[in-house]
Design an enzyme around this catalytic site. Structure first.
Site, mmCIF file in Angstrom:
data_model
loop_
_atom_site.group_PDB
_atom_site.id
_atom_site.type_symbol
_atom_site.label_atom_id
_atom_site.label_comp_id
_atom_site.label_asym_id
_atom_site.label_seq_id
_atom_site.Cartn_x
_atom_site.Cartn_y
_atom_site.Cartn_z
ATOM 1 N N ARG A 22 0.854 -1.184 0.000
ATOM 2 C CA ARG A 22 0.000 0.000 0.000
ATOM 3 C C ARG A 22 0.883 1.224 0.000
ATOM 4 N NH1 ARG A 22 -4.754 -1.568 4.304
ATOM 5 N NH2 ARG A 22 -5.251 -3.470 3.195
ATOM 6 N N SER A 113 -7.946 -1.060 0.620
ATOM 7 C CA SER A 113 -8.953 -1.378 1.630
ATOM 8 C C SER A 113 -9.751 -0.159 2.072
ATOM 9 C CB SER A 113 -8.263 -2.070 2.807
ATOM 10 O OG SER A 113 -9.228 -2.585 3.678
ATOM 11 N N HIS A 114 -9.688 0.142 3.368
ATOM 12 C CA HIS A 114 -10.477 1.218 3.950
ATOM 13 C C HIS A 114 -9.763 2.569 3.847
ATOM 14 C CE1 HIS A 114 -7.693 -0.644 6.635
ATOM 15 N NE2 HIS A 114 -7.609 0.477 7.305
ATOM 16 N N LYS A 126 -2.488 -6.607 -3.819
ATOM 17 C CA LYS A 126 -2.102 -7.777 -3.034
ATOM 18 C C LYS A 126 -2.370 -9.042 -3.822
ATOM 19 C CE LYS A 126 -6.428 -8.218 -0.474
ATOM 20 N NZ LYS A 126 -7.056 -8.627 0.766
ATOM 21 N N ASP A 277 -16.551 -1.439 3.637
ATOM 22 C CA ASP A 277 -15.410 -0.564 3.346
ATOM 23 C C ASP A 277 -15.080 -0.519 1.857
ATOM 24 O OD1 ASP A 277 -14.358 -3.120 3.110
ATOM 25 O OD2 ASP A 277 -12.380 -2.505 3.809
ATOM 26 N N ASP A 279 -13.083 -2.091 -0.225
ATOM 27 C CA ASP A 279 -13.068 -3.313 -1.038
ATOM 28 C C ASP A 279 -14.079 -4.357 -0.572
ATOM 29 O OD1 ASP A 279 -11.550 -3.686 1.288
ATOM 30 O OD2 ASP A 279 -10.328 -5.243 0.385
ATOM 31 N N ASP A 281 -14.639 -5.947 2.343
ATOM 32 C CA ASP A 281 -14.396 -7.061 3.258
ATOM 33 C C ASP A 281 -14.700 -6.719 4.712
ATOM 34 O OD1 ASP A 281 -12.169 -5.477 3.585
ATOM 35 O OD2 ASP A 281 -10.708 -7.036 3.101
ATOM 36 N N ARG A 282 -14.790 -5.437 5.048
ATOM 37 C CA ARG A 282 -15.108 -5.067 6.434
ATOM 38 C C ARG A 282 -16.595 -4.763 6.586
ATOM 39 N NH1 ARG A 282 -10.358 -1.501 9.117
ATOM 40 N NH2 ARG A 282 -8.623 -2.762 8.390
ATOM 41 N N SER A 365 -10.865 -5.440 13.825
ATOM 42 C CA SER A 365 -10.769 -4.408 12.800
ATOM 43 C C SER A 365 -11.932 -4.493 11.819
ATOM 44 C CB SER A 365 -9.430 -4.516 12.073
ATOM 45 O OG SER A 365 -9.271 -5.813 11.522
ATOM 46 N N LYS A 376 -12.242 -11.945 4.732
ATOM 47 C CA LYS A 376 -13.370 -11.441 5.492
ATOM 48 C C LYS A 376 -14.393 -10.896 4.493
ATOM 49 C CE LYS A 376 -10.745 -7.263 6.671
ATOM 50 N NZ LYS A 376 -9.308 -7.531 6.530
HETATM 51 C C1 G16 Z 1 -5.842 -5.765 6.966
HETATM 52 C C2 G16 Z 1 -5.972 -7.233 7.133
HETATM 53 C C3 G16 Z 1 -6.756 -7.521 8.381
HETATM 54 C C4 G16 Z 1 -6.092 -6.889 9.571
HETATM 55 C C5 G16 Z 1 -5.855 -5.432 9.296
HETATM 56 C C6 G16 Z 1 -4.955 -4.898 10.364
HETATM 57 O O1 G16 Z 1 -7.127 -5.231 6.858
HETATM 58 O O2 G16 Z 1 -6.654 -7.768 6.019
HETATM 59 O O3 G16 Z 1 -6.849 -8.903 8.529
HETATM 60 O O4 G16 Z 1 -6.892 -6.985 10.705
HETATM 61 O O5 G16 Z 1 -5.190 -5.260 8.082
HETATM 62 O O6 G16 Z 1 -4.685 -3.585 10.122
HETATM 63 P P1 G16 Z 1 -3.620 -2.818 10.981
HETATM 64 O O7 G16 Z 1 -2.305 -3.507 10.803
HETATM 65 O O8 G16 Z 1 -3.681 -1.437 10.423
HETATM 66 O O9 G16 Z 1 -4.107 -2.877 12.395
HETATM 67 P P2 G16 Z 1 -7.631 -4.515 5.532
HETATM 68 O O10 G16 Z 1 -9.124 -4.381 5.704
HETATM 69 O O11 G16 Z 1 -6.892 -3.218 5.561
HETATM 70 O O12 G16 Z 1 -7.234 -5.417 4.408
#
Ligand code: G16
Length: 543
Positions: A22, A113-114, A126, A277, A279, A281-282, A365, A376
């Site tokens: 990222r 992601s978010h 990814k 979010d 993409d 998944d959240r 998260s 997720k």
């Molecule tokens: C990503 C991972 C999640 C994880 C999160 C942690 O979320 O896919 O499994 O919980 O990172 O984020 P941090 O390291 O900032 O606490 P996502 O939704 O950004 O892909």
């Protein structure tokens, strides 16, 4: 020549141990940067010659251009077939499902992601493996190693595919299939959930507001909630994916989904509110005047998933990330289910899911999911909640009241300090870590430390070990705090505190979480001095 080999030098800057890259969008847009990282992925997974890949992203700025570049690189690297979402769109869970259902060798998902999107915001790429899940540590390590010694990349220059046109196309020798991003995923949801019961609920006046936050779940939620389940038009808001997510921050939490939070507290609030979010998944789950934290959501779903047809046979077990509250553990114990505690990151659930040890997983998260895919899944969580509400006939608040009465309440909150000077954040962590052995017995703002450690995970399936996964301090009486540095930020460091305290006194189950956690918050400050060392009076985000 319809193909070019371009000399390059290591530039990707992926952090070791992270499952993708990222960066600021402009970094990805710099000549050769995206290409450099994509080639490192291809090389890191042993090449893509003869392979089938799924490709798509969350629609953020640069998504479609990057999708075209990746297709051109897959063709030049000898891939046999690429399956790509129309317009370059695929939610992360839908991509995971497509990889699995089509027997692909893996996929590339374009998303940060978010994180916000736009030319001055964030972009990401990814790689997911053949099980549809985030690449395991050994694969991310190989990709990372390749980012350090890459010398060239390959790109096809003999044409491009019209991503807006469904159907088959060719790019050199590679077949390209442009698919409807929603169809297969929606069919999977129909298999898992009691659409008749949910539809009866929705047609019977139960009002839902789903906020897609201008991100990728808009088309998925419209098709499933409005078209297939018959919710009134307008149930899904902010439903059109926008390259800058409407200028917002597509993170479904009380801060970034403030509009939805406010509506759910209004007098004429809908019965159920939810958001997803960037993409997809959240998720965030809300009832009238009722916010369901992700840890509690996992516990309720673990307790009642059997009400949905896809889980009627019960759950093999449940897994949660270490900083997630132990609410799900209490359900697992009562129901005699296996329960696993993994490091932060969905990739750690992959082996447990593949081995059939767990059916449900979740993270604080805002990620919840199951064995139906290997990511997720925001909309899945929303549908499981709706299925449970439809069958139980209860309100969201009613379900929470019942749940806490039966299992007690794990008061929980995450405090985030964002954009902290990296050296300061690392020093806070290092100083606490250096003192962990001396902490047991120490007093901190009225609490006594029972034990403290650095979390390591021994994967019970493949025996791999992940060390340094967060600092934990447990207090006498059952409270704890976890400290971690975020692995997903793109500016400075984000310091996360995960605060938890179990309450089993029925008379004290409905306090404000921040008030209920005040002693743990004070003890944490006494142990770390975060406010003084960061110069911040309060966290930037509290969830
Ligand atoms: C990503 C991972 C999640 C994880 C999160 C942690 O979320 O896919 O499994 O919980 O990172 O984020 P941090 O390291 O900032 O606490 P996502 O939704 O950004 O892909």
């Amino acid at each position: 020549m319809t193909q070019q080999t371009v000399a390059t030098t290591p530039i990707a800057g992926q952090k070791p141990g992270t499952s993708g890259l990222r960066k600021k969008t402009r970094v990805f847009m710099a000549p050769g940067y995206l290409e450099n990282y994509v080639q490192a992925i291809f090389d890191g997974i042993g090449g893509v010659a003869g392979k089938t890949l799924v490709i798509g992203g969350d629609g953020r700025y640069f998504n479609e251009t990057a999708t075209g570049t990746i297709l051109a690189m897959a063709a030049a690297n000898g891939a046999a077939r690429c399956i790509v979402g129309q317009g370059g769109l695929l939610s992360t869970p839908a991509a995971s499902h497509l990889i699995r259902t089509r027997g692909a060798d893996g996929g590339l998902i374009l998303s940060a992601s978010h994180n916000p999107g736009g030319p001055d915001a964030d972009f990401g790429v990814k790689y997911n493996g053949p099980n549809g899940g985030p690449a395991p540590e050994a694969v991310t390590a190989a990709i990372h190693a390749r980012t350090l010694d890459i010398t060239e990349y390959h790109v096809f220059t003999g044409g491009a595919v019209a991503l807006d046109r469904l159907g088959q196309a060719r790019l050199g020798n590679m077949a390209v299939e442009v698919v409807d991003p929603v169809a297969d995923y929606a069919a999977l949801m129909e298999e898992l959930f009691d659409f008749e019961a949910i539809s009866a609920l929705l047609r019977g006046g139960f009002r839902v507001r789903f906020d897609a936050m201008h991100a990728v779940t808009g088309p998925y939620a419209r098709e499933i909630l409005e078209t297939r389940l018959g919710a009134p038009a307008g149930t899904v808001v902010n439903a059109v994916p926008d390259p800058t997510f409407g200028g917002g921050h597509p993170d479904p939490n009380p801060v970034w989904a403030a509009d939805l939070m406010a509506r759910m507290q209004a007098e004429d609030a809908p019965d159920f509110g939810a958001a997803s979010d960037g993409d997809g998944d959240r998720n965030m789950i809300l009832g009238r005047n009722c916010y369901v934290g992700p840890s509690d959501s996992l516990a309720v779903l673990a307790d009642r998933a059997h009400l949905a047809p896809g889980y009627a046979g019960g759950l093999a077990g449940v897994a949660r990330s270490m900083p997630t509250s132990a609410a799900a553990d209490r359900v697992a114990e009562a129901r005699g289910m296996a329960c696993y505690e993994t490091p932060t990151g969905w990739k750690f659930f992959g082996n447990l899911l593949d081995a059939g040890r767990v059916t449900l997983c979740g993270e604080e998260s805002a990620g919840t999911g199951s064995a139906h895919v290997r990511e997720k899944d925001g909309l899945w969580a929303v549908l499981l909640w709706l299925n449970i509400l439809a069958v139980s006939g209860k309100s969201v608040a009613g379900l929470m009241t019942d749940h806490w009465a039966r299992y007690g309440r794990n008061y929980y909150s995450r405090h985030d300090y964002e954009g902290v000077d990296s050296a300061v954040a690392e020093a806070i962590m290092a100083d606490l870590e250096a003192r962990l052995d001396d902490l047991p017995g120490a007093q901190a703002a009225g609490l006594t430390v029972a034990r403290a450690d650095v979390f390591s995970y021994h994967d019970p399936v493949d025996g791999s070990v992940a060390t340094a996964q967060g600092l934990r301090v447990f207090f006498e009486g059952g409270a704890r705090v976890v400290l971690r540095l975020s692995g997903t930020g793109t500016e400075g460091a984000t310091l996360r505190l995960y605060l938890e305290r179990l309450e089993t006194d029925a008379g004290a189950l409905h306090q404000d979480p921040q008030a209920a956690l005040a002693p743990v918050i004070a003890a944490t400050e006494a142990l770390t001095g975060i406010a003084a060392r960061t110069g911040r009076r309060a966290p930037d985000v509290m969830t």
